[in-house]
Design a protein around this motif. Structure first.
Motif, PDB file in Angstrom:
ATOM      1  N   VAL A   1       0.861  -1.194   0.000  1.00 41.65           N
ATOM      2  CA  VAL A   1       0.000   0.000   0.000  1.00 41.65           C
ATOM      3  C   VAL A   1       0.897   1.244   0.000  1.00 41.65           C
ATOM      4  O   VAL A   1       1.749   1.386   0.868  1.00 41.65           O
ATOM      5  N   PRO A   2       0.729   2.143  -0.978  1.00 44.77           N
ATOM      6  CA  PRO A   2       1.563   3.352  -1.004  1.00 44.77           C
ATOM      7  C   PRO A   2       1.424   4.148   0.289  1.00 44.77           C
ATOM      8  O   PRO A   2       0.347   4.169   0.906  1.00 44.77           O
ATOM      9  N   GLY A   3       2.512   4.814   0.700  1.00 40.53           N
ATOM     10  CA  GLY A   3       2.527   5.581   1.946  1.00 40.53           C
ATOM     11  C   GLY A   3       1.399   6.595   2.031  1.00 40.53           C
ATOM     12  O   GLY A   3       0.776   6.756   3.087  1.00 40.53           O
ATOM     13  N   TYR A   4       1.104   7.278   0.914  1.00 42.98           N
ATOM     14  CA  TYR A   4       0.071   8.326   0.973  1.00 42.98           C
ATOM     15  C   TYR A   4      -1.313   7.735   1.187  1.00 42.98           C
ATOM     16  O   TYR A   4      -2.202   8.397   1.718  1.00 42.98           O
ATOM     17  N   VAL A   5      -1.504   6.463   0.810  1.00 41.34           N
ATOM     18  CA  VAL A   5      -2.795   5.801   1.065  1.00 41.34           C
ATOM     19  C   VAL A   5      -2.868   5.346   2.524  1.00 41.34           C
ATOM     20  O   VAL A   5      -3.927   5.416   3.159  1.00 41.34           O
ATOM     21  N   GLN A   6      -1.715   4.895   3.061  1.00 42.26           N
ATOM     22  CA  GLN A   6      -1.694   4.533   4.487  1.00 42.26           C
ATOM     23  C   GLN A   6      -2.020   5.757   5.345  1.00 42.26           C
ATOM     24  O   GLN A   6      -2.718   5.649   6.351  1.00 42.26           O
ATOM     25  N   ASP A   7      -1.514   6.933   4.924  1.00 36.89           N
ATOM     26  CA  ASP A   7      -1.774   8.151   5.687  1.00 36.89           C
ATOM     27  C   ASP A   7      -3.220   8.606   5.538  1.00 36.89           C
ATOM     28  O   ASP A   7      -3.810   9.154   6.456  1.00 36.89           O
ATOM     29  N   ASP A   8      -3.782   8.409   4.353  1.00 41.65           N
ATOM     30  CA  ASP A   8      -5.156   8.845   4.079  1.00 41.65           C
ATOM     31  C   ASP A   8      -5.872   7.779   3.252  1.00 41.65           C
ATOM     32  O   ASP A   8      -5.825   7.806   2.017  1.00 41.65           O
ATOM     33  N   PRO A   9      -6.545   6.831   3.942  1.00 39.55           N
ATOM     34  CA  PRO A   9      -7.176   5.692   3.252  1.00 39.55           C
ATOM     35  C   PRO A   9      -8.105   6.120   2.115  1.00 39.55           C
ATOM     36  O   PRO A   9      -8.293   5.380   1.153  1.00 39.55           O
TER      37      PRO A   9
ATOM     38  N   VAL B   1      -7.934   6.573  -5.679  1.00 39.54           N
ATOM     39  CA  VAL B   1      -7.303   7.289  -6.797  1.00 39.54           C
ATOM     40  C   VAL B   1      -6.186   6.479  -7.453  1.00 39.54           C
ATOM     41  O   VAL B   1      -5.663   6.860  -8.494  1.00 39.54           O
ATOM     42  N   VAL B   2      -5.787   5.361  -6.807  1.00 34.43           N
ATOM     43  CA  VAL B   2      -4.753   4.511  -7.405  1.00 34.43           C
ATOM     44  C   VAL B   2      -5.387   3.775  -8.588  1.00 34.43           C
ATOM     45  O   VAL B   2      -6.386   3.086  -8.428  1.00 34.43           O
ATOM     46  N   THR B   3      -4.822   3.952  -9.769  1.00 34.45           N
ATOM     47  CA  THR B   3      -5.427   3.323 -10.952  1.00 34.45           C
ATOM     48  C   THR B   3      -5.167   1.817 -10.948  1.00 34.45           C
ATOM     49  O   THR B   3      -4.270   1.332 -10.257  1.00 34.45           O
ATOM     50  N   GLU B   4      -5.948   1.125 -11.730  1.00 40.54           N
ATOM     51  CA  GLU B   4      -5.836  -0.329 -11.785  1.00 40.54           C
ATOM     52  C   GLU B   4      -4.440  -0.758 -12.246  1.00 40.54           C
ATOM     53  O   GLU B   4      -3.864  -1.691 -11.704  1.00 40.54           O
ATOM     54  N   SER B   5      -3.871  -0.056 -13.227  1.00 40.38           N
ATOM     55  CA  SER B   5      -2.561  -0.482 -13.734  1.00 40.38           C
ATOM     56  C   SER B   5      -1.474  -0.231 -12.698  1.00 40.38           C
ATOM     57  O   SER B   5      -0.527  -1.004 -12.570  1.00 40.38           O
TER      58      SER B   5
END
Lengths: 148, 148
Positions: free
Chosen positions: A58-66, A71-75
């Motif tokens: 999981v990218p850090g920015y998603v861990q900080d703000d679920p 916004v993370v694209t499928e690819s």
């Protein structure tokens, strides 16, 4: 029945080996966790649950703000494991050393169950004479408790 | 890849069914958790990790004082599952309703991973049109992340 009668052989990973190797082991053998050892000892150093390894894709920015997960694209998502290249098992362990879910070879299933439940661990490492003897998963423990 | 492409069929338990049935399912199929539904809805109500079911075979006095685990004799320990007779799944769930590890059918693996890691859950329930579509385990998710 004692812990050593119940445990199973499980793959073990060394703390300085590649994080991707751990991911491959978990994925290929469908394990819910791995026992981590140091290079110098056969005593368990840590248990790494599969659900915590998942955190590292999981990218850090998603861990900080679920909320940003959407916004993370499928690819981008499909290349998630690339984030782990270059990392070691040590990098995936909590910075502060945690209680290790470990039992002695002669512990009863109640002692194993108590450790597993208290530490909310999917598996417990069984140690005999200072060395890892095997691993007991939650489902294995429940199967043993049913056999009366 | 989307959650619905990745999920698998898993046994589901009803909230008012016998606790022992859940233990048998976990033990026989070697599952790391179960999805709980209510009698009236096919939407997941809770996820019950196997490691938390294990707590219910530990006597209350041992949960209060882990040091007492060693006084439980082997023959007492071997009848641990008897403690569950008469109990229902509902009795095994936390008193306070918890966040449910759930994903939408069209979520990416990053969205699934974010939920799994944040709630430290061994599995995530996938919902489509308000109904349970399947379950994604941590090892299954890691296998998907490796396939690039």
């Amino acid at each position: 029945m004692r812990a050593e009668d119940l445990d199973e052989k499980f793959p073990v990973v060394k703390i300085d080996s590649a994080a991707l190797d751990a991911v491959r082991l978990l994925a290929e053998h469908r394990l819910n966790g791995l026992v981590v050892v140091t290079d110098t000892s056969e005593t368990p150093f840590a248990v790494l649950p599969a659900s915590q390894v998942v955190r590292f894709i999981v990218p850090g920015y998603v861990q900080d703000d679920p909320g940003l997960a959407s916004v993370v694209t499928e690819s981008m998502a499909d290349h998630a494991a690339e984030k782990l290249s270059g990392k070691t098992i040590r990098d995936m362990l909590p910075k502060q050393r945690q209680h290790i879910p470990v039992a002695d070879a002669d512990d009863t299933i109640i002692e194993v169950a108590e450790v597993m439940a208290r530490l909310r661990s999917p598996l417990v490492a069984v140690v005999k004479d200072g060395k890892l003897h095997g691993v007991i998963t939650a489902s294995r423990l429940l199967a043993a408790a049913l056999k009366e």
